[in-house]
Design a protein around this motif. Structure first.
Motif, short mmCIF file in Angstrom:
data_model
loop_
_atom_site.label_atom_id
_atom_site.label_comp_id
_atom_site.label_asym_id
_atom_site.label_seq_id
_atom_site.Cartn_x
_atom_site.Cartn_y
_atom_site.Cartn_z
N ASP A 1 -12.21 37.09 74.81
CA ASP A 1 -12.62 37.30 76.20
C ASP A 1 -11.74 38.35 76.88
O ASP A 1 -12.25 39.18 77.65
CB ASP A 1 -12.55 35.99 76.98
CG ASP A 1 -13.63 35.01 76.55
OD1 ASP A 1 -14.67 35.46 76.01
OD2 ASP A 1 -13.43 33.80 76.75
N LYS B 1 -12.81 41.76 75.60
CA LYS B 1 -14.07 42.18 76.22
C LYS B 1 -13.86 42.64 77.66
O LYS B 1 -14.43 43.65 78.08
CB LYS B 1 -15.09 41.04 76.19
CG LYS B 1 -15.63 40.77 74.80
CD LYS B 1 -16.84 39.85 74.80
CE LYS B 1 -16.55 38.49 75.32
NZ LYS B 1 -17.69 37.56 75.20
N PHE C 1 -16.53 46.92 71.22
CA PHE C 1 -17.62 45.97 71.45
C PHE C 1 -18.35 45.63 70.15
O PHE C 1 -18.74 44.48 69.94
CB PHE C 1 -18.61 46.51 72.48
CG PHE C 1 -18.07 46.49 73.88
CD1 PHE C 1 -17.77 45.28 74.50
CD2 PHE C 1 -17.86 47.66 74.58
CE1 PHE C 1 -17.27 45.25 75.79
CE2 PHE C 1 -17.37 47.64 75.87
CZ PHE C 1 -17.07 46.43 76.46
N PHE C 2 -18.54 46.60 69.26
CA PHE C 2 -19.19 46.32 67.99
C PHE C 2 -18.34 45.36 67.14
O PHE C 2 -18.86 44.43 66.54
CB PHE C 2 -19.46 47.61 67.21
CG PHE C 2 -20.53 48.45 67.80
CD1 PHE C 2 -21.75 47.91 68.19
CD2 PHE C 2 -20.34 49.81 67.96
CE1 PHE C 2 -22.75 48.70 68.73
CE2 PHE C 2 -21.33 50.61 68.51
CZ PHE C 2 -22.53 50.05 68.88
N LEU D 1 -16.03 43.22 68.21
CA LEU D 1 -15.99 41.90 68.83
C LEU D 1 -17.31 41.14 68.65
O LEU D 1 -17.31 39.93 68.40
CB LEU D 1 -15.65 42.01 70.31
CG LEU D 1 -14.24 42.46 70.64
CD1 LEU D 1 -14.08 42.68 72.13
CD2 LEU D 1 -13.22 41.45 70.13
N SER D 2 -18.44 41.84 68.74
CA SER D 2 -19.72 41.15 68.56
C SER D 2 -19.89 40.70 67.11
O SER D 2 -20.43 39.62 66.85
CB SER D 2 -20.88 42.02 68.99
OG SER D 2 -20.98 43.16 68.16
N GLY D 3 -19.40 41.48 66.17
CA GLY D 3 -19.43 41.06 64.77
C GLY D 3 -18.49 39.90 64.49
O GLY D 3 -18.76 39.03 63.67
N TYR E 1 -20.22 36.69 65.71
CA TYR E 1 -21.58 36.50 65.20
C TYR E 1 -21.68 35.19 64.43
O TYR E 1 -20.81 34.83 63.65
CB TYR E 1 -21.97 37.67 64.30
CG TYR E 1 -23.29 37.51 63.62
CD1 TYR E 1 -24.46 37.61 64.33
CD2 TYR E 1 -23.36 37.27 62.26
CE1 TYR E 1 -25.69 37.47 63.71
CE2 TYR E 1 -24.57 37.13 61.62
CZ TYR E 1 -25.74 37.23 62.35
OH TYR E 1 -26.94 37.08 61.74
N GLU F 1 -28.34 32.32 64.97
CA GLU F 1 -29.40 33.31 65.01
C GLU F 1 -30.70 32.73 64.45
O GLU F 1 -31.79 33.00 64.99
CB GLU F 1 -29.02 34.55 64.21
CG GLU F 1 -30.12 35.58 64.16
CD GLU F 1 -29.97 36.54 63.02
OE1 GLU F 1 -30.79 37.44 62.96
OE2 GLU F 1 -29.04 36.41 62.21
#
Length: 63
Positions: free
Chosen positions: A11, A14, A45-46, A48-50, A53, A58
């Motif tokens: 967090d 981000k 951001f890529f 952190l999103s990975g 995940y 999903e």
């Protein structure tokens, strides 16, 4: 359902990334700072999103 806790350092990263995006879109920064910010804010951001995940989550949203 598993009780998951948020990762504070994710967090914070981000939030730092969002601040850098806003700072990068201002016109009053130097070109050097602009280059430094734009060299890593989107990859941040890529990454952190990975990192957060979740493949099982999903599969719940597929039609």
């Amino acid at each position: 359902m598993l009780d998951r806790q948020r990762l504070n350092y994710v967090d914070i990263c981000k939030a730092l990334g969002i601040i850098l995006v806003v700072l990068g879109h201002t016109y009053s920064i130097s070109e050097t700072l602009y280059i430094i910010i734009y060299s890593f804010h989107m990859p941040l951001f890529f990454i952190l999103s990975g990192f957060v995940y979740n493949k099982e989550k999903e599969s719940q949203y597929r039609i």
